[in-house]
Write a protein that holds these residues in place. Structure first.
Motif, PDB file in Angstrom:
ATOM      1  N   ARG A 334       0.861  -1.192   0.000  1.00 45.63           N
ATOM      2  CA  ARG A 334       0.000   0.000   0.000  1.00 45.63           C
ATOM      3  C   ARG A 334       0.893   1.236   0.000  1.00 45.63           C
ATOM      4  O   ARG A 334       1.845   1.312   0.763  1.00 45.63           O
ATOM      5  N   ASP A 337       0.350   5.840   3.615  1.00 48.24           N
ATOM      6  CA  ASP A 337      -0.919   6.276   4.203  1.00 48.24           C
ATOM      7  C   ASP A 337      -0.568   7.189   5.392  1.00 48.24           C
ATOM      8  O   ASP A 337      -0.898   6.898   6.532  1.00 48.24           O
ATOM      9  N   ARG A 362      -4.386  13.783   4.309  1.00 47.06           N
ATOM     10  CA  ARG A 362      -3.780  12.512   4.688  1.00 47.06           C
ATOM     11  C   ARG A 362      -3.779  11.558   3.506  1.00 47.06           C
ATOM     12  O   ARG A 362      -4.449  11.793   2.512  1.00 47.06           O
ATOM     13  N   GLU A 435     -12.367   2.413   1.858  1.00 42.97           N
ATOM     14  CA  GLU A 435     -12.428   2.756   3.279  1.00 42.97           C
ATOM     15  C   GLU A 435     -13.091   4.103   3.524  1.00 42.97           C
ATOM     16  O   GLU A 435     -13.180   4.563   4.661  1.00 42.97           O
ATOM     17  N   ASP A 459     -11.102   2.389   8.923  1.00 44.53           N
ATOM     18  CA  ASP A 459     -11.511   3.744   8.554  1.00 44.53           C
ATOM     19  C   ASP A 459     -12.970   3.790   8.131  1.00 44.53           C
ATOM     20  O   ASP A 459     -13.679   4.746   8.436  1.00 44.53           O
ATOM     21  N   ARG A 469     -11.756   6.772  15.374  1.00 47.13           N
ATOM     22  CA  ARG A 469     -11.268   5.441  15.753  1.00 47.13           C
ATOM     23  C   ARG A 469     -10.255   5.480  16.886  1.00 47.13           C
ATOM     24  O   ARG A 469      -9.929   4.459  17.469  1.00 47.13           O
TER      25      ARG A 469
HETATM   26 MG    MG Z   1      -7.221   2.997   6.687  1.00 47.52          MG
END
Ligand code: MG
Ligand code: PEP
Length: 589
Positions: A334, A337, A362, A435, A459, A469
């Protein structure tokens, strides 16, 4: 004995000794020490005083050079105070008289001093209150910083207790020395907990007032299975926890036997079990635990343990290490992030803090506004794809524009590498995290543009339910069992299936025993979870049949509240596969 309830964020139980990591915050709790330690506390204070003085000295020289002697005078007052025995003597005396830690003595004496200044009425004195504050923070930062370096040099294993820990702080804990941690803040899927998973140590978050009451050296039971923390437990409690730890060890051994058995249901349907990793060394652990590959490699953790932007070469080395360890199994990388609770690592110094970081710059948004950095990462990923099966995945996609932009940068990186004659996989699989609610709602459209979906429920839950979260105050509202979340999951799976693309879940939900049958029942055939959770999941998969899971999912679809869903799932799964709960159901400690 004091028992605290928190949120379990990383499983396992340890019994150990507390190491408190303070912060420079509004109120420093009163922490006592034994008489023999008082002298060491005075020495810590003297050391902090000395290094604060040295720091002020170099700042004064710098300001004098840049702005002239007049401007540098502001430091004279601070330095004068530091040297004044009428400030330092009472701090030393308080440590020795009350047997308290240096941090507390400093905070108390400074508070008394600023009260005296504030009461003087004369405005020239009352404006000094800010200077007093400033000086106090300076000394406290030294003391707290020293705690952190002491942690690095620990000679005994410790359970860290803190008000708050960032993912990068947790990631830099010395290996093998920190055997668990508990924080006052944080929620079920905050990344600090995910780091604990990666380190294979238990963690409990959201434990109110724990850091105020714990003291260095206290005995502690940290129960990451139930989210319980016990300070200074009595002998019976310790004995029952020791028995529990032993039972869990035996249970773990029984799971080891499953390592080489395939992950298929009783009626023969393959459920791929992939691993979520944060560091390349975990790829080996994933293989040892029987993973079919890596479904989520959170590359941003590279930043969190580094003091600079990782270069293309450094990234390539890490990705290559993971590809090699997987010996032909797929690696899903990925792209960075960064942002929100993970922070920006080495980039943090250039940016202003955001009001709403979870809704801010983000993840993919950050990468798309820092294209050279993004491209460096894509080049490193592509180069690693020449070594074995690699898939690339974009996080937090919210619109087709974003996805197309990211794919365009990927194509650019491919063209550059091709021109340079560097090998890479031209048919690399490109996927996205689902997400954000917008991506979930438009799953049918997105399914035409990518070759796989990975559903990030961590998310997705927070954005669908509007629950942070990482916030322990609303942790009771944060649940993947909410019917709104389940409806979206079903839609995403359906959209992916119609288009014939691979769909997987990589949020924490996928590793929780109560959800596995439901996820299979709504059509998922691939899950990605922490490496340690794989054997237990395999046990569940091998115990169930598709039909049974589909029936369960239909029933769940008829409920209208998360409570009903959860109660039903727990009851069903405990009846069908009691051992899925690691023997936890058998006997509570
Ligand atoms: Mg996430
Ligand atoms: C998610 O959001 O579910 C996810 C897997 O990604 P992360 O936890 O890193 O945000």
């Amino acid at each position: 004995m004091e028992i605290y309830k928190g949120i379990p964020v990383s499983p396992g139980v340890v019994i150990g000794r507390v190491f408190v990591l303070d912060e420079v915050r509004q109120r420093i709790p009163r922490r006592t020490v034994v008489a023999e330690q008082a002298r060491a506390e005075v020495a810590r204070f003297d050391q902090a005083l000395e290094s604060s003085a040295a720091e002020l000295d170099s700042m004064r020289v710098q300001v004098e050079l840049e702005l002239g002697a007049e401007a540098a005078k502001i430091f004279a007052f601070h330095q004068g105070m530091l040297r004044d025995p009428s400030l330092s003597a009472p701090i030393r005396a308080r440590i020795e008289r009350e047997l308290v830690k240096a941090e507390y003595a400093v905070a108390e004496e400074f508070r008394a001093l600023s009260d005296r200044f504030a009461k003087m009425g004369d405005s020239s004195f009352s404006t000094k209150v800010d200077d007093v504050w400033d000086l106090e923070r300076r000394i406290l930062r030294r003391l707290v910083g020293e705690q952190r370096s002491r942690l690095q040099g620990l000679d005994q294993p410790a359970v860290v207790v803190a008000h708050e820990l960032t993912p990068s702080e947790a990631a830099s804990f010395p290996h093998g020395k920190v055997v668990g941690f508990a924080t006052e803040t944080g929620g079920r899927t905050s990344h600090t907990g995910i780091v604990a998973h990666a380190m294979g140590i238990p963690a409990v978050a959201g434990v109110a007032r724990l850091a105020d009451h714990a003291a260095d050296g206290d005995e502690i039971v940290l129960d990451g299975d139930r989210g319980v923390v016990i300070l200074n437990p009595d002998v019976e409690r310790v004995a029952s926890y020791r028995r529990y730890i032993e039972r869990m060890r035996v249970f773990g051994l029984s799971l080891d036997e499953l390592r080489d058995s395939p992950s298929v249901t009783r009626d023969g349907v393959k459920i791929a079990l992939h691993a979520n990793i944060e560091f390349p060394r975990e790829a080996r652990v994933a293989v040892e635990n029987g993973a079919d590959g890596v479904g989520l490699y959170r590359t941003e953790f590279l930043w969190l343990t580094s003091d600079h932007e990782p270069t293309e070469e450094e990234q390539y080395e890490q990705y290559a290490e993971a590809v090699r360890a997987l010996e032909g199994r797929p690696l899903t990388i990925r792209t960075f992030d960064l942002g929100a609770d993970k922070g920006l690592g080495a980039l943090a110094t250039d940016t202003e803090p955001e009001q709403n970081p979870f809704l801010g710059l983000r993840s993919i948004r950050y990468c798309l506004s820092n294209l050279p950095m993004f491209k460096r990462q894509l080049r490193a990923i592509l180069r690693a794809s020449a070594l074995g099966p690699v898939r690339v995945m974009f996080p937090l996609i919210t619109s087709t524009t974003e996805l197309r932009h990211a794919k365009m940068v990927l194509r650019d990186a491919m063209e550059d590498l091709a021109e340079e004659g560097q090998p890479f996989d031209r048919d690399i699989s490109v996927g996205m995290m689902v997400e954000a609610p917008s991506a979930a709602l438009m799953a049918t459209t997105f399914a035409r543009e990518v070759s796989f979906f990975s559903i990030g429920t961590n998310d997705l839950v927070q954005y669908v339910l509007a629950v942070d979260r990482t916030n322990e105050q609303v942790a009771n509202l944060y649940t993947a069992a909410h019917p709104a979340v389940l409806m979206l999951l079903k839609e995403i799976v359906r959209a992916g299936r119609r288009q014939g693309i691979d769909v997987s879940v990589c949020g924490e939900m996928a590793g929780e025993a109560e959800y596995v049958m439901l996820l299979i029942g709504i059509g998922l055939r691939s899950l990605s979870v922490s490496p340690a959770a794989i054997p237990r999941l395999k046990r569940i998969v091998r115990t169930v049949e598709i039909d049974q899971c589909e029936r369960l999912a239909r029933r769940v679809g008829s409920f209208d509240s998360e409570r009903q869903v959860l109660a039903f799932l727990r009851e069903q799964v405990r009846t069908i596969i009691p051992e899925a709960f690691d023997g936890r159901a058998v006997e509570e400690p």
